[in-house]
Design a protein around this motif. Structure first.
Motif, PDB file in Angstrom:
ATOM      1  N   GLU A  95      96.019  -8.227 -16.494  1.00 55.54           N
ATOM      2  CA  GLU A  95      97.264  -9.116 -16.704  1.00 55.54           C
ATOM      3  C   GLU A  95      98.546  -8.111 -15.983  1.00 55.54           C
ATOM      4  OE1 GLU A  95      96.980  -9.902 -20.580  1.00 55.54           O
ATOM      5  OE2 GLU A  95      95.841 -11.486 -20.682  1.00 55.54           O
ATOM      6  N   VAL A  96      98.274  -6.841 -16.107  1.00 58.06           N
ATOM      7  CA  VAL A  96      99.168  -5.965 -15.461  1.00 58.06           C
ATOM      8  C   VAL A  96      99.327  -6.346 -13.960  1.00 58.06           C
ATOM      9  CG1 VAL A  96     100.129  -3.654 -15.007  1.00 58.06           C
ATOM     10  CG2 VAL A  96      99.220  -4.260 -17.174  1.00 58.06           C
ATOM     11  N   ILE A  97      97.969  -6.214 -13.487  1.00 57.65           N
ATOM     12  CA  ILE A  97      97.885  -6.355 -11.918  1.00 57.65           C
ATOM     13  C   ILE A  97      98.447  -7.505 -11.210  1.00 57.65           C
ATOM     14  CG2 ILE A  97      96.346  -5.720 -10.035  1.00 57.65           C
ATOM     15  CD1 ILE A  97      94.724  -3.739 -11.884  1.00 57.65           C
ATOM     16  N   ARG A  98      97.632  -8.608 -11.768  1.00 61.75           N
ATOM     17  CA  ARG A  98      97.956  -9.985 -11.189  1.00 61.75           C
ATOM     18  C   ARG A  98      99.110 -10.552 -10.741  1.00 61.75           C
ATOM     19  NH1 ARG A  98      94.568 -12.253 -13.884  1.00 61.75           N
ATOM     20  NH2 ARG A  98      93.000 -12.461 -12.518  1.00 61.75           N
ATOM     21  N   VAL A 155      93.646  -9.771  -0.634  1.00 57.53           N
ATOM     22  CA  VAL A 155      92.387 -10.241  -1.032  1.00 57.53           C
ATOM     23  C   VAL A 155      92.660  -9.564  -2.348  1.00 57.53           C
ATOM     24  CG1 VAL A 155      90.151  -9.889  -0.900  1.00 57.53           C
ATOM     25  CG2 VAL A 155      91.354 -10.001   1.197  1.00 57.53           C
ATOM     26  N   VAL A 156      92.032 -10.385  -3.457  1.00 57.41           N
ATOM     27  CA  VAL A 156      92.510  -9.645  -4.872  1.00 57.41           C
ATOM     28  C   VAL A 156      91.082  -9.902  -5.351  1.00 57.41           C
ATOM     29  CG1 VAL A 156      93.824  -9.947  -7.143  1.00 57.41           C
ATOM     30  CG2 VAL A 156      94.843 -10.324  -4.784  1.00 57.41           C
ATOM     31  N   LYS A 157      90.361  -8.907  -5.956  1.00 58.70           N
ATOM     32  CA  LYS A 157      89.399  -8.833  -6.805  1.00 58.70           C
ATOM     33  C   LYS A 157      89.518  -8.089  -8.093  1.00 58.70           C
ATOM     34  CE  LYS A 157      84.281  -8.112  -6.098  1.00 58.70           C
ATOM     35  NZ  LYS A 157      83.304  -7.270  -5.193  1.00 58.70           N
ATOM     36  N   LEU A 158      89.944  -8.760  -9.101  1.00 60.07           N
ATOM     37  CA  LEU A 158      89.838  -8.286 -10.275  1.00 60.07           C
ATOM     38  C   LEU A 158      88.910  -8.168 -11.249  1.00 60.07           C
ATOM     39  CD1 LEU A 158      93.686  -9.278 -11.028  1.00 60.07           C
ATOM     40  CD2 LEU A 158      92.979  -7.319  -9.933  1.00 60.07           C
ATOM     41  N   GLY A 159      87.756  -9.190 -10.916  1.00 65.53           N
ATOM     42  CA  GLY A 159      86.430  -8.894 -11.718  1.00 65.53           C
ATOM     43  C   GLY A 159      86.542  -9.223 -13.071  1.00 65.53           C
ATOM     44  N   GLU A 160      85.805  -8.387 -13.923  1.00 64.87           N
ATOM     45  CA  GLU A 160      85.646  -8.551 -15.290  1.00 64.87           C
ATOM     46  C   GLU A 160      87.058  -8.078 -15.943  1.00 64.87           C
ATOM     47  OE1 GLU A 160      83.175  -5.838 -17.389  1.00 64.87           O
ATOM     48  OE2 GLU A 160      82.883  -4.667 -15.845  1.00 64.87           O
ATOM     49  N   GLU A 161      87.103  -8.334 -17.279  1.00 63.27           N
ATOM     50  CA  GLU A 161      88.108  -7.995 -18.166  1.00 63.27           C
ATOM     51  C   GLU A 161      88.100  -6.619 -18.513  1.00 63.27           C
ATOM     52  OE1 GLU A 161      88.645 -10.377 -21.764  1.00 63.27           O
ATOM     53  OE2 GLU A 161      89.094 -12.217 -20.450  1.00 63.27           O
ATOM     54  N   VAL A 162      89.303  -5.714 -18.148  1.00 62.24           N
ATOM     55  CA  VAL A 162      88.978  -4.436 -18.355  1.00 62.24           C
ATOM     56  C   VAL A 162      90.386  -4.120 -19.364  1.00 62.24           C
ATOM     57  CG1 VAL A 162      89.204  -1.968 -17.459  1.00 62.24           C
ATOM     58  CG2 VAL A 162      87.965  -3.788 -16.233  1.00 62.24           C
ATOM     59  N   PHE A 163      89.847  -3.605 -20.553  1.00 66.50           N
ATOM     60  CA  PHE A 163      91.172  -2.952 -21.614  1.00 66.50           C
ATOM     61  C   PHE A 163      91.142  -1.395 -21.207  1.00 66.50           C
ATOM     62  CE2 PHE A 163      89.892  -7.170 -22.845  1.00 66.50           C
ATOM     63  CZ  PHE A 163      91.383  -7.698 -23.271  1.00 66.50           C
ATOM     64  N   ALA A 164      92.263  -0.913 -21.228  1.00 66.41           N
ATOM     65  CA  ALA A 164      92.503   0.444 -21.501  1.00 66.41           C
ATOM     66  C   ALA A 164      93.543   0.812 -22.221  1.00 66.41           C
ATOM     67  CB  ALA A 164      92.632   0.832 -19.945  1.00 66.41           C
ATOM     68  N   ASP A 165      93.766   2.064 -22.733  1.00 68.37           N
ATOM     69  CA  ASP A 165      94.997   2.679 -23.398  1.00 68.37           C
ATOM     70  C   ASP A 165      95.950   3.103 -22.336  1.00 68.37           C
ATOM     71  OD1 ASP A 165      93.890   2.010 -25.681  1.00 68.37           O
ATOM     72  OD2 ASP A 165      92.998   4.044 -26.029  1.00 68.37           O
ATOM     73  N   ILE A 166      97.063   2.339 -21.910  1.00 67.35           N
ATOM     74  CA  ILE A 166      97.998   2.612 -21.022  1.00 67.35           C
ATOM     75  C   ILE A 166      99.470   2.354 -21.182  1.00 67.35           C
ATOM     76  CG2 ILE A 166      96.054   2.247 -19.114  1.00 67.35           C
ATOM     77  CD1 ILE A 166      97.652  -0.443 -18.293  1.00 67.35           C
ATOM     78  N   ASP A 167     100.403   2.880 -20.328  1.00 62.87           N
ATOM     79  CA  ASP A 167     101.606   2.487 -20.216  1.00 62.87           C
ATOM     80  C   ASP A 167     101.506   1.630 -19.241  1.00 62.87           C
ATOM     81  OD1 ASP A 167     104.168   2.263 -19.369  1.00 62.87           O
ATOM     82  OD2 ASP A 167     104.801   4.147 -20.585  1.00 62.87           O
ATOM     83  N   ILE A 220     101.983   1.850 -15.129  1.00 57.07           N
ATOM     84  CA  ILE A 220     100.662   1.318 -14.108  1.00 57.07           C
ATOM     85  C   ILE A 220     100.951   0.311 -13.360  1.00 57.07           C
ATOM     86  CG2 ILE A 220      98.116   0.452 -14.156  1.00 57.07           C
ATOM     87  CD1 ILE A 220      98.310   3.539 -14.918  1.00 57.07           C
ATOM     88  N   GLY A 221     102.013  -0.401 -13.710  1.00 52.72           N
ATOM     89  CA  GLY A 221     102.515  -1.578 -12.806  1.00 52.72           C
ATOM     90  C   GLY A 221     103.279  -0.630 -11.636  1.00 52.72           C
ATOM     91  N   GLN A 222     103.935   0.552 -11.827  1.00 49.39           N
ATOM     92  CA  GLN A 222     104.577   1.170 -10.711  1.00 49.39           C
ATOM     93  C   GLN A 222     103.611   1.714  -9.839  1.00 49.39           C
ATOM     94  OE1 GLN A 222     107.276   3.909 -13.537  1.00 49.39           O
ATOM     95  NE2 GLN A 222     108.119   3.890 -11.548  1.00 49.39           N
ATOM     96  N   VAL A 223     102.483   2.345 -10.438  1.00 45.64           N
ATOM     97  CA  VAL A 223     101.419   2.567  -9.465  1.00 45.64           C
ATOM     98  C   VAL A 223     100.934   1.535  -8.544  1.00 45.64           C
ATOM     99  CG1 VAL A 223      98.951   3.422  -9.453  1.00 45.64           C
ATOM    100  CG2 VAL A 223     100.698   4.417 -11.156  1.00 45.64           C
ATOM    101  N   VAL A 224     100.802   0.419  -9.088  1.00 43.03           N
ATOM    102  CA  VAL A 224     100.246  -0.772  -8.286  1.00 43.03           C
ATOM    103  C   VAL A 224     101.447  -1.165  -7.241  1.00 43.03           C
ATOM    104  CG1 VAL A 224      99.558  -3.236  -8.305  1.00 43.03           C
ATOM    105  CG2 VAL A 224      98.733  -1.519 -10.139  1.00 43.03           C
ATOM    106  N   VAL A 225     102.598  -1.197  -7.686  1.00 43.52           N
ATOM    107  CA  VAL A 225     103.766  -1.543  -6.526  1.00 43.52           C
ATOM    108  C   VAL A 225     103.499  -0.539  -5.467  1.00 43.52           C
ATOM    109  CG1 VAL A 225     106.279  -1.705  -6.576  1.00 43.52           C
ATOM    110  CG2 VAL A 225     105.016  -2.766  -8.528  1.00 43.52           C
ATOM    111  N   ASN A 226     103.670   0.748  -5.968  1.00 45.31           N
ATOM    112  CA  ASN A 226     103.779   1.502  -4.931  1.00 45.31           C
ATOM    113  C   ASN A 226     102.547   1.454  -3.718  1.00 45.31           C
ATOM    114  OD1 ASN A 226     106.290   3.320  -5.194  1.00 45.31           O
ATOM    115  ND2 ASN A 226     105.582   4.089  -7.196  1.00 45.31           N
ATOM    116  N   LEU A 227     101.437   1.396  -4.368  1.00 46.70           N
ATOM    117  CA  LEU A 227     100.205   1.419  -3.404  1.00 46.70           C
ATOM    118  C   LEU A 227     100.164   0.187  -2.737  1.00 46.70           C
ATOM    119  CD1 LEU A 227      97.392   2.721  -5.752  1.00 46.70           C
ATOM    120  CD2 LEU A 227      98.649   4.013  -4.236  1.00 46.70           C
ATOM    121  N   VAL A 228     100.373  -0.947  -3.353  1.00 42.68           N
ATOM    122  CA  VAL A 228     100.362  -2.244  -2.428  1.00 42.68           C
ATOM    123  C   VAL A 228     101.692  -2.338  -1.645  1.00 42.68           C
ATOM    124  CG1 VAL A 228     100.726  -4.729  -2.797  1.00 42.68           C
ATOM    125  CG2 VAL A 228      99.108  -3.649  -4.319  1.00 42.68           C
TER     126      VAL A 228
END
Length: 377
Positions: free
Chosen positions: A227-230, A248-260, A264-272
């Motif tokens: 839900e953060v990445i999509r 190409v997006v492959k998010l697979g199974e639901e993954v829950f984690a203790d995150i900010d 983590i959204g910043q990480v995805v933005v920078n990498l993409v």
């Protein structure tokens, strides 16, 4: 300045060397206070003391490492015999003639060359009679590398700021000179886009400053990662379509984690964003999310131009830009990946990269599913 002050201290502390006749015989080398001797021998600064004939009466371990000789066997030998450096001998002769000198000296090594600041000072007694010379060598290789990085950073930032500012100025001048609403409708959204680009750049500077001051705050919450990445990936779809790059997006199974989630959204933005900027039309960027053991893995891979092997170990360093001349149109200020690394490590995770030049790059961000037991730096 530092070398000069330290030289004065050494000369004053070891004035007994020049208050007595200095002889070339190694057996008559003056005795030194043991504590002071241990201090000087352990210094990372290379220290050489010569008699009036240019022969070594003292050399610490660092001097031996710098110039490639055994300090224990060097006493009584001429400086040119143990260093094979004409430049160093010239500095020594100038000091023995009463002239202090300082300047750079490059010393070849087995793996590249090291750059040193070498200073030579005459040692004189109270009657101003020259009795020997003191030579200090300070390794400046890393300092010079930092200075180069600073200069490249300033050049990169100047380019990054000038380009959108010039575009904004031109667009606003065009709108101002035209009474046509259609012109405003065309250029104002583009100007706003350039403003957003500037805001992003400034925010990256602020993030870097916060991280370096230890003020990169993280607010952990149990979060579903897809839900953060999509939505972030969806926001890049217009940019990808315009560039002719397939997402190409492959998010697979639901993954829950203790995150900010925001970080983590910043990480995805920078990498993409990086992947899209360095992938040409017809290529693809793949974003994957998976769970492995007690970690979540976010993978961003592209079919772009890749990263040169020599640059790969440095891409997470702040202000490091991969070959700006090769990628000027796509280069940034060298902050994005540095911030990604700090966010990943702040979560107790890691970020790694693999690449072959011309065959794309693959970044893997590993984040622990739970913060329980994760030790923070």
């Amino acid at each position: 300045m530092v070398l000069g002050a330290f030289a004065g201290f050494l000369i004053a502390r070891r004035s007994q060397l020049i208050r007595r006749p200095i002889t070339p015989e190694p057996s008559l080398v003056p005795q030194i206070d043991q504590r002071f001797d241990r201090l000087v021998r352990a210094l990372p600064l290379g220290v050489l003391m010569l008699d009036i004939h240019g022969r070594i009466i003292f050399a610490n371990r660092s001097a031996g490492m710098i110039f490639g000789f055994d300090p224990e066997r060097a006493e009584g030998l001429h400086v040119i015999e143990v260093t094979a450096s004409i430049q160093l001998e010239r500095r020594a002769n100038e000091a023995l003639a009463g002239e202090a000198s300082m300047g750079p000296l490059i010393v070849p090594g087995k793996v590249g060359s090291r750059k040193y600041a070498v200073s030579a000072y005459p040692m004189a007694d109270e009657g101003e009679n020259i009795g020997g010379a003191l030579i200090l060598a300070e390794d400046q290789t890393e300092l010079l590398a930092i200075e180069r990085a600073r200069q490249e950073f300033l050049s990169s930032v100047s380019h990054e700021l000038r380009t959108p500012l010039s575009s904004i100025k031109l667009m606003l001048e065009t709108v101002s000179a035209s009474p046509d609403d259609a012109t405003a409708d065309l250029f104002l959204p583009q100007a706003l886009g350039q403003v957003d680009r500037l805001v992003t750049l400034v925010n990256r500077f602020l993030e870097q400053a916060r991280a370096e001051s230890g003020d990169l705050r993280l607010e952990f919450k149990r979060t579903r990662l897809d839900e953060v990445i999509r939505p972030i990936v969806q926001s890049f779809e217009p940019q990808a379509a315009a560039a002719g790059v397939k997402l190409v997006v492959k998010l697979g199974e639901e993954v829950f984690a203790d995150i900010d989630g925001d970080r983590i959204g910043q990480v995805v933005v920078n990498l993409v964003d990086n992947a899209l900027r360095f992938t040409s039309s017809g290529g693809a960027v793949k974003i994957e999310l998976a769970r492995k053991d007690q970690d979540a893995r976010i993978v961003v891979a592209d079919t772009g131009i890749g990263i040169p092997f020599k640059d790969l170990p440095h891409i997470f360093e702040r202000f490091y830009v991969v070959d700006p001349s090769r990628t000027r149109a796509s280069s940034g200020a060298g902050l994005g990946l540095s911030i990604v690394k700090q966010i990943a490590e702040g979560h107790g995770g890691t970020i790694t990269a693999r690449s072959l030049l011309g065959s794309g790059a693959r970044f893997v961000c590993r984040i622990p599913l739970t913060q329980a037991g994760v030790r923070k730096a």
